[in-house]
Write an enzyme that holds these catalytic residues in place. Structure first.
Site, PDB file in Angstrom:
ATOM      1  N   HIS A  25      49.922 -51.153  -9.944  1.00 19.94           N
ATOM      2  CA  HIS A  25      49.253 -52.332  -9.356  1.00 19.94           C
ATOM      3  C   HIS A  25      49.765 -52.659  -7.946  1.00 19.94           C
ATOM      4  O   HIS A  25      49.182 -53.507  -7.264  1.00 19.94           O
ATOM      5  CB  HIS A  25      49.423 -53.563 -10.246  1.00 19.94           C
ATOM      6  CG  HIS A  25      48.735 -53.443 -11.575  1.00 19.94           C
ATOM      7  ND1 HIS A  25      47.401 -53.104 -11.681  1.00 19.94           N
ATOM      8  CD2 HIS A  25      49.193 -53.587 -12.846  1.00 19.94           C
ATOM      9  CE1 HIS A  25      47.065 -53.057 -12.971  1.00 19.94           C
ATOM     10  NE2 HIS A  25      48.136 -53.336 -13.690  1.00 19.94           N
ATOM     11  N   ASP A  71      46.411 -45.618 -17.888  1.00 22.57           N
ATOM     12  CA  ASP A  71      46.766 -46.991 -18.268  1.00 22.57           C
ATOM     13  C   ASP A  71      45.476 -47.772 -18.554  1.00 22.57           C
ATOM     14  O   ASP A  71      44.426 -47.463 -17.986  1.00 22.57           O
ATOM     15  CB  ASP A  71      47.525 -47.639 -17.107  1.00 22.57           C
ATOM     16  CG  ASP A  71      48.165 -48.960 -17.467  1.00 22.57           C
ATOM     17  OD1 ASP A  71      49.369 -48.982 -17.766  1.00 22.57           O
ATOM     18  OD2 ASP A  71      47.458 -49.992 -17.439  1.00 22.57           O
ATOM     19  N   HIS A 102      44.754 -50.669 -17.645  1.00 25.47           N
ATOM     20  CA  HIS A 102      44.380 -51.495 -16.483  1.00 25.47           C
ATOM     21  C   HIS A 102      44.004 -50.603 -15.296  1.00 25.47           C
ATOM     22  O   HIS A 102      44.573 -49.519 -15.128  1.00 25.47           O
ATOM     23  CB  HIS A 102      45.550 -52.402 -16.086  1.00 25.47           C
ATOM     24  CG  HIS A 102      45.988 -53.336 -17.170  1.00 25.47           C
ATOM     25  ND1 HIS A 102      47.035 -53.052 -18.016  1.00 25.47           N
ATOM     26  CD2 HIS A 102      45.497 -54.536 -17.557  1.00 25.47           C
ATOM     27  CE1 HIS A 102      47.182 -54.049 -18.883  1.00 25.47           C
ATOM     28  NE2 HIS A 102      46.263 -54.960 -18.634  1.00 25.47           N
ATOM     29  N   ASP A 152      49.041 -48.712 -22.813  1.00 30.35           N
ATOM     30  CA  ASP A 152      48.556 -50.007 -23.298  1.00 30.35           C
ATOM     31  C   ASP A 152      47.089 -49.980 -23.743  1.00 30.35           C
ATOM     32  O   ASP A 152      46.539 -51.011 -24.141  1.00 30.35           O
ATOM     33  CB  ASP A 152      48.799 -51.125 -22.260  1.00 30.35           C
ATOM     34  CG  ASP A 152      48.554 -50.674 -20.839  1.00 30.35           C
ATOM     35  OD1 ASP A 152      48.024 -49.565 -20.634  1.00 30.35           O
ATOM     36  OD2 ASP A 152      48.901 -51.440 -19.905  1.00 30.35           O
TER      37      ASP A 152
END
Ligand SMILES: [Zn+2]
Length: 317
Positions: free
Chosen positions: A136, A173, A175, A254
């Site tokens: 991120h 991931d 995200h 995740d």
């Protein structure tokens, strides 16, 4: 050869963002425990991560971001000395303690050292068990539990310092890797493929941005078999055509069905399958060269099992 490296450092345990924060040091314990119990750890070449050089971090980040994080770390040290709190807040989800700066240097240092070792032929591939995660973190902004974008730094490092012409980044991931996209968007030497739950933090990646990005936003409750099908259709032809000389993995776990940070339905076997497909590409075009680094994964038990599954494939166990 055929050795798989395992890079980490005690400093990566010391960074923590307050009681109850899901991105916690116990995540690394869950991985280590699982590798120990399963015996998989015995098959790996364990190496201590060095600190990254600032100049290498700046391959992916603005000088001001790096200086800013260092400045906050110094300020925090002064504040603590004066009786202030143990953390300094970066955004509502992200904070630093006294060890964050060193942990971030070790996390970036791990992927750089792994890149050196793999390109030197000492290791076939490597997994970096590091915190803080990175995907991120944008060129000039730390956010979402991330400070420096470890995988983007390593990809740039392989191009700039080792002279590779083409590298791929695979981000599984749950995200969107907004930070990596921000850093590598439009750089035709890098192909990035990913899938991610959408809508979900950081609420980006669903609009076409650049030709070197293959973004697959998927809805909540998507299961592993559907993801595999998408990967086969959308990632594989692009990766094959691109012929990367090395592959970097933003390995977040995740999207596991037991992880309540999101609502996807992957299981360990899906991570093994995805890793196998990445390995197929690496074997065909990149002499097997893969460097993988931990991103998310917050259900401790599922994280341990998923990393074990991922590493078993990397190490041919
Ligand atoms: Zn994540």
């Amino acid at each position: 050869m055929n050795t798989t490296g395992y890079f980490t450092h005690p400093d990566c345990w010391k960074h923590e963002m307050g009681a109850g924060h899901p991105e916690c040091p116990a995540r690394l314990d869950a991985i280590e425990d699982r590798l120990l119990i399963s015996g998989v750890g015995d098959a790996l070449e364990r190496r201590e991560a060095p600190q990254a050089a600032i100049g290498d971090i700046e391959l992916a980040h603005d000088r001001m971001l790096v200086a800013g994080i260092r400045g906050l770390s110094d300020q925090l040290a002064d504040d603590i000395q004066a009786g202030g709190p143990a953390h300094i807040q970066i955004d509502p989800d992200t904070s630093m303690n006294l060890h964050t700066w060193n942990a971030a240097l070790r996390a970036a240092g791990a992927v750089i050292a792994a890149t050196d070792a793999v390109l030197a032929g000492e290791l076939e591939n490597a997994f970096c068990a590091v915190r803080p995660p990175g995907h991120h973190a944008e060129r000039s902004k730390a956010l979402g539990f991330c400070f420096f974008n470890n995988i983007a730094i390593a990809a740039k490092y392989a191009l700039e310092r080792h002279g590779l012409k083409r590298v791929a980044i695979v981000d599984f991931d749950v995200h969107h890797g907004n930070g990596t996209e921000d850093i590598i968007r439009g750089d035709e030497r890098i192909l990035m493929v990913s899938f991610f739950q959408h809508p979900l933090f950081p609420f980006s990646g669903d609009v076409e941005t650049a030709l070197n990005m293959v973004n697959l936003p998927v809805p909540a409750y998507t299961k592993g078999m559907e993801v595999r099908e998408l990967i086969e259709i959308m990632w594989m032809p692009r990766l094959e055509a691109f012929k990367p000389e090395m592959i970097f993995i933003s390995a977040g776990f995740d999207a596991h069905r037991e992880d309540d940070m999101a609502q996807m339905g992957l299981v360990e076997q899906d991570y093994a399958w995805i890793t196998g497909r990445i390995k197929d590409v690496a074997k065909r075009h990149a002499k097997g060269r893969i460097v993988s680094a931990l991103e998310g994964g917050y259900s401790l038990s599922a994280l341990g099992r998923s990393v074990e599954a991922h590493i078993r494939v990397l190490a041919d166990l």
